[in-house]
Motif scaffolding. Structure first.
Motif, PDB file in Angstrom:
ATOM      1  N   LEU A  59       0.832  -1.206   0.000  1.00  0.00           N
ATOM      2  CA  LEU A  59       0.000   0.000   0.000  1.00  0.00           C
ATOM      3  C   LEU A  59       0.863   1.252   0.000  1.00  0.00           C
ATOM      4  O   LEU A  59       1.998   1.250   0.471  1.00  0.00           O
ATOM      5  N   SER A  60       0.287   2.345  -0.496  1.00  0.00           N
ATOM      6  CA  SER A  60       0.935   3.653  -0.392  1.00  0.00           C
ATOM      7  C   SER A  60       0.730   4.210   1.012  1.00  0.00           C
ATOM      8  O   SER A  60      -0.055   3.676   1.807  1.00  0.00           O
ATOM      9  N   GLY A  61       1.437   5.322   1.298  1.00  0.00           N
ATOM     10  CA  GLY A  61       1.290   5.936   2.616  1.00  0.00           C
ATOM     11  C   GLY A  61      -0.132   6.359   2.917  1.00  0.00           C
ATOM     12  O   GLY A  61      -0.647   6.143   4.019  1.00  0.00           O
ATOM     13  N   GLY A  62      -0.791   6.974   1.925  1.00  0.00           N
ATOM     14  CA  GLY A  62      -2.176   7.398   2.138  1.00  0.00           C
ATOM     15  C   GLY A  62      -3.118   6.236   2.342  1.00  0.00           C
ATOM     16  O   GLY A  62      -4.045   6.303   3.159  1.00  0.00           O
ATOM     17  N   GLN A  63      -2.897   5.139   1.614  1.00  0.00           N
ATOM     18  CA  GLN A  63      -3.736   3.945   1.783  1.00  0.00           C
ATOM     19  C   GLN A  63      -3.527   3.332   3.160  1.00  0.00           C
ATOM     20  O   GLN A  63      -4.482   2.911   3.807  1.00  0.00           O
ATOM     21  N   ARG A  64      -2.281   3.284   3.627  1.00  0.00           N
ATOM     22  CA  ARG A  64      -2.023   2.758   4.970  1.00  0.00           C
ATOM     23  C   ARG A  64      -2.717   3.604   6.029  1.00  0.00           C
ATOM     24  O   ARG A  64      -3.242   3.073   7.007  1.00  0.00           O
ATOM     25  N   GLN A  65      -2.710   4.938   5.820  1.00  0.00           N
ATOM     26  CA  GLN A  65      -3.361   5.799   6.800  1.00  0.00           C
ATOM     27  C   GLN A  65      -4.866   5.559   6.820  1.00  0.00           C
ATOM     28  O   GLN A  65      -5.484   5.569   7.882  1.00  0.00           O
ATOM     29  N   ARG A  66      -5.463   5.315   5.664  1.00  0.00           N
ATOM     30  CA  ARG A  66      -6.895   5.029   5.630  1.00  0.00           C
ATOM     31  C   ARG A  66      -7.196   3.700   6.321  1.00  0.00           C
ATOM     32  O   ARG A  66      -8.226   3.559   6.985  1.00  0.00           O
ATOM     33  N   VAL A  67      -6.306   2.719   6.163  1.00  0.00           N
ATOM     34  CA  VAL A  67      -6.506   1.435   6.856  1.00  0.00           C
ATOM     35  C   VAL A  67      -6.435   1.641   8.364  1.00  0.00           C
ATOM     36  O   VAL A  67      -7.239   1.073   9.118  1.00  0.00           O
ATOM     37  N   ALA A  68      -5.474   2.457   8.809  1.00  0.00           N
ATOM     38  CA  ALA A  68      -5.362   2.730  10.241  1.00  0.00           C
ATOM     39  C   ALA A  68      -6.627   3.400  10.765  1.00  0.00           C
ATOM     40  O   ALA A  68      -7.111   3.076  11.865  1.00  0.00           O
ATOM     41  N   MET A  69      -7.199   4.321   9.987  1.00  0.00           N
ATOM     42  CA  MET A  69      -8.457   4.946  10.398  1.00  0.00           C
ATOM     43  C   MET A  69      -9.595   3.942  10.373  1.00  0.00           C
ATOM     44  O   MET A  69     -10.445   3.918  11.267  1.00  0.00           O
ATOM     45  N   GLY A  70      -9.605   3.082   9.352  1.00  0.00           N
ATOM     46  CA  GLY A  70     -10.650   2.066   9.266  1.00  0.00           C
ATOM     47  C   GLY A  70     -10.614   1.099  10.428  1.00  0.00           C
ATOM     48  O   GLY A  70     -11.661   0.692  10.947  1.00  0.00           O
ATOM     49  N   ARG A  71      -9.415   0.737  10.866  1.00  0.00           N
ATOM     50  CA  ARG A  71      -9.289  -0.173  12.004  1.00  0.00           C
ATOM     51  C   ARG A  71      -9.894   0.438  13.266  1.00  0.00           C
ATOM     52  O   ARG A  71     -10.476  -0.260  14.094  1.00  0.00           O
ATOM     53  N   ALA A  72      -9.757   1.771  13.410  1.00  0.00           N
ATOM     54  CA  ALA A  72     -10.379   2.439  14.556  1.00  0.00           C
ATOM     55  C   ALA A  72     -11.889   2.582  14.361  1.00  0.00           C
ATOM     56  O   ALA A  72     -12.671   2.422  15.308  1.00  0.00           O
ATOM     57  N   LEU A  73     -12.313   2.849  13.126  1.00  0.00           N
ATOM     58  CA  LEU A  73     -13.739   3.082  12.862  1.00  0.00           C
ATOM     59  C   LEU A  73     -14.599   1.846  13.106  1.00  0.00           C
ATOM     60  O   LEU A  73     -15.731   1.968  13.588  1.00  0.00           O
ATOM     61  N   VAL A  74     -14.089   0.665  12.774  1.00  0.00           N
ATOM     62  CA  VAL A  74     -14.928  -0.537  12.896  1.00  0.00           C
ATOM     63  C   VAL A  74     -15.306  -0.809  14.338  1.00  0.00           C
ATOM     64  O   VAL A  74     -16.323  -1.465  14.603  1.00  0.00           O
ATOM     65  N   ARG A  75     -14.530  -0.286  15.277  1.00  0.00           N
ATOM     66  CA  ARG A  75     -14.824  -0.515  16.685  1.00  0.00           C
ATOM     67  C   ARG A  75     -15.976   0.350  17.181  1.00  0.00           C
ATOM     68  O   ARG A  75     -16.507   0.134  18.264  1.00  0.00           O
ATOM     69  N   GLU A  76     -16.326   1.389  16.396  1.00  0.00           N
ATOM     70  CA  GLU A  76     -17.397   2.331  16.757  1.00  0.00           C
ATOM     71  C   GLU A  76     -17.209   2.856  18.182  1.00  0.00           C
ATOM     72  O   GLU A  76     -18.086   2.738  19.041  1.00  0.00           O
ATOM     73  N   PRO A  77     -16.053   3.475  18.474  1.00  0.00           N
ATOM     74  CA  PRO A  77     -15.781   3.974  19.829  1.00  0.00           C
ATOM     75  C   PRO A  77     -16.548   5.255  20.116  1.00  0.00           C
ATOM     76  O   PRO A  77     -17.105   5.894  19.221  1.00  0.00           O
ATOM     77  N   SER A  78     -16.524   5.655  21.378  1.00  0.00           N
ATOM     78  CA  SER A  78     -17.172   6.908  21.780  1.00  0.00           C
ATOM     79  C   SER A  78     -16.330   8.118  21.399  1.00  0.00           C
ATOM     80  O   SER A  78     -16.857   9.198  21.145  1.00  0.00           O
ATOM     81  N   VAL A  79     -14.995   7.934  21.374  1.00  0.00           N
ATOM     82  CA  VAL A  79     -14.078   9.037  21.103  1.00  0.00           C
ATOM     83  C   VAL A  79     -12.964   8.534  20.190  1.00  0.00           C
ATOM     84  O   VAL A  79     -12.405   7.458  20.421  1.00  0.00           O
ATOM     85  N   PHE A  80     -12.651   9.315  19.145  1.00  0.00           N
ATOM     86  CA  PHE A  80     -11.503   9.031  18.286  1.00  0.00           C
ATOM     87  C   PHE A  80     -10.343   9.943  18.675  1.00  0.00           C
ATOM     88  O   PHE A  80     -10.526  11.148  18.879  1.00  0.00           O
ATOM     89  N   LEU A  81      -9.153   9.367  18.755  1.00  0.00           N
ATOM     90  CA  LEU A  81      -7.945  10.124  19.045  1.00  0.00           C
ATOM     91  C   LEU A  81      -6.985   9.998  17.870  1.00  0.00           C
ATOM     92  O   LEU A  81      -6.686   8.891  17.419  1.00  0.00           O
ATOM     93  N   PHE A  82      -6.504  11.128  17.366  1.00  0.00           N
ATOM     94  CA  PHE A  82      -5.573  11.148  16.239  1.00  0.00           C
ATOM     95  C   PHE A  82      -4.274  11.805  16.694  1.00  0.00           C
ATOM     96  O   PHE A  82      -4.280  12.980  17.080  1.00  0.00           O
ATOM     97  N   ASP A  83      -3.164  11.073  16.638  1.00  0.00           N
ATOM     98  CA  ASP A  83      -1.871  11.609  17.065  1.00  0.00           C
ATOM     99  C   ASP A  83      -1.000  11.864  15.838  1.00  0.00           C
ATOM    100  O   ASP A  83      -0.312  10.979  15.340  1.00  0.00           O
ATOM    101  N   GLU A  84      -1.055  13.106  15.322  1.00  0.00           N
ATOM    102  CA  GLU A  84      -0.300  13.538  14.140  1.00  0.00           C
ATOM    103  C   GLU A  84      -0.354  12.493  13.020  1.00  0.00           C
ATOM    104  O   GLU A  84       0.687  12.042  12.525  1.00  0.00           O
ATOM    105  N   PRO A  85      -1.557  12.102  12.577  1.00  0.00           N
ATOM    106  CA  PRO A  85      -1.660  10.995  11.623  1.00  0.00           C
ATOM    107  C   PRO A  85      -1.169  11.309  10.215  1.00  0.00           C
ATOM    108  O   PRO A  85      -0.935  10.390   9.435  1.00  0.00           O
ATOM    109  N   LEU A  86      -0.998  12.588   9.872  1.00  0.00           N
ATOM    110  CA  LEU A  86      -0.633  12.939   8.499  1.00  0.00           C
ATOM    111  C   LEU A  86       0.822  13.378   8.357  1.00  0.00           C
ATOM    112  O   LEU A  86       1.256  13.713   7.259  1.00  0.00           O
TER     113      LEU A  86
END
Length: 364
Positions: free
Chosen positions: A134-161
């Protein structure tokens, strides 16, 4: 979804206070950005919220529940890291489904959830690939997707870009904004990039040396900074600052700094002779005129062409002032030229001797 509250939270490492008495309320469904220079305490704040660091004092609440003693896995948060942190031996599908398998959800539910999030993030064609493909942008989307599937109450992003190139950062910012509109979950985003902060956040909290300087909506922060740190940090190029003493001549107020005299007609009624003052002016508020018509003379030290605009670094005695003008205004300028620089009092920001705001330009 859930609200988040920091109540007089502090954190030290050895003798260094990294976070100082932080009190901050984050509303349910809000996109809040923590911004500041390296070492200001923003990542430590996020890690305390995630449960990866323990506060030395104060309390942290998620959805009204104090989580100081709650394990990270029980805080109902999803975190996206700067380093992606994907499992290299797993496919995209397996990376995204991992947390759901740990919950022992059924295969049909896992397939449905991962499929829905993959469609949202444009990952449907990549589910069988591994991270190395995967490219860098695709990997970042996968990382976001892994968090999204859990449907948490709060999302935390630590300098993801921060690991992405400039063009991809712009693209991912747009995707994050669209994601927030689709998934209204509370999001807390850490960055040192004030452009990311201005374009993404519902509100921005500015930190410096562990102290919260100001928390406000992006335009409020830009137009009404609380102090010189916020005024200088928010905006590219940074605000220019001129320190001096207030003088009066025939009833007209000026800021006097050696040979430099800046007229203060619009705010004279609030000033006293001999008062120390720091003026701030945005680079975009400066313009070049004939030497005899300027408020002061400056020597052109450097010209940075930026396409439709240009940044001109000027020397006023030993001080550098940056002007942001249209490229057509500098076609005939050369390094070493003397130019007149002019601005009006309506463009000036005033700060006292300790850096706190005295006034701002009148808003339209």
């Amino acid at each position: 979804m859930a609200s988040v509250e920091f109540k007089e939270v502090g954190k030290s490492f050895d003798d260094v206070q990294v976070v100082r008495e932080l009190s901050l309320d984050i509303m349910d469904g809000e996109f809040l950005v923590l911004v500041g220079p390296s070492g200001c305490g923003k990542s430590t704040t996020l890690r305390m919220l995630a449960g990866l660091e323990t506060p030395d004092r104060g309390d942290i609440f998620i959805g009204g529940r104090c989580v100081n003693q709650v394990a990270p896995k029980d805080r109902d948060i999803g975190m996206v890291f700067q380093s992606y942190a994907l499992y290299p031996h797993m496919t995209v599908f397996e990376n995204m489904a991992f947390a759901l398998k740990l919950r022992k959800e059924s295969r049909s539910d896992i397939d449905a959830t991962v499929g829905r999030v993959a469609r949202m993030l444009g990952l449907e064609e990549l589910l069988t690939r591994r991270p190395s493909q995967l490219s860098g942008g695709q990997r970042q989307r996968v990382a976001m997707g892994r968090a999204l599937v859990r449907e948490p109450s709060v999302f935390l992003f630590d300098e993801p870009l921060s690991n992405l190139d400039a063009a991809l950062r712009v693209e991912m910012r747009a995707e994050l904004s669209a994601l927030h509109r689709q998934v209204g979950t509370t999001k807390i985003y850490v960055t040192h990039d004030q452009v990311e902060a201005m374009t993404l956040g519902d509100r921005i909290a500015v930190l410096n040396a562990g102290v919260l300087q100001q928390c406000a909506e992006p335009l409020e922060l830009y137009e009404r900074p609380a102090n010189t740190f916020v005024a200088g940090f928010m905006g590219t190029p940074s605000m220019n600052f001129i320190e001096g003493i207030v003088t009066f001549e025939e009833g007209n107020a000026h800021l006097q700094n050696g040979v430099l005299r800046v007229p203060l007609a619009g705010v004279a009624s609030s000033l006293q002779p001999g008062e120390g003052l720091t003026l701030g002016v945005r680079p975009s508020a400066l313009r070049f005129v004939r030497a005899t018509e300027g408020d002061f003379l400056a020597e052109v030290a450097m010209i940075e062409p930026m396409g439709w605009e240009a940044r001109v670094h000027c020397l006023v005695r030993d001080k550098t002032i940056v002007a942001q003008v249209e490229s057509s205004d500098v076609r005939t300028l050369r390094v070493g030229d003397s130019v007149g620089v002019k601005f009006s009092a309506e463009c000036l920001y005033g700060f006292d001797t300790v850096g706190d705001a005295r006034w701002w330009p009148k808003l339209p």
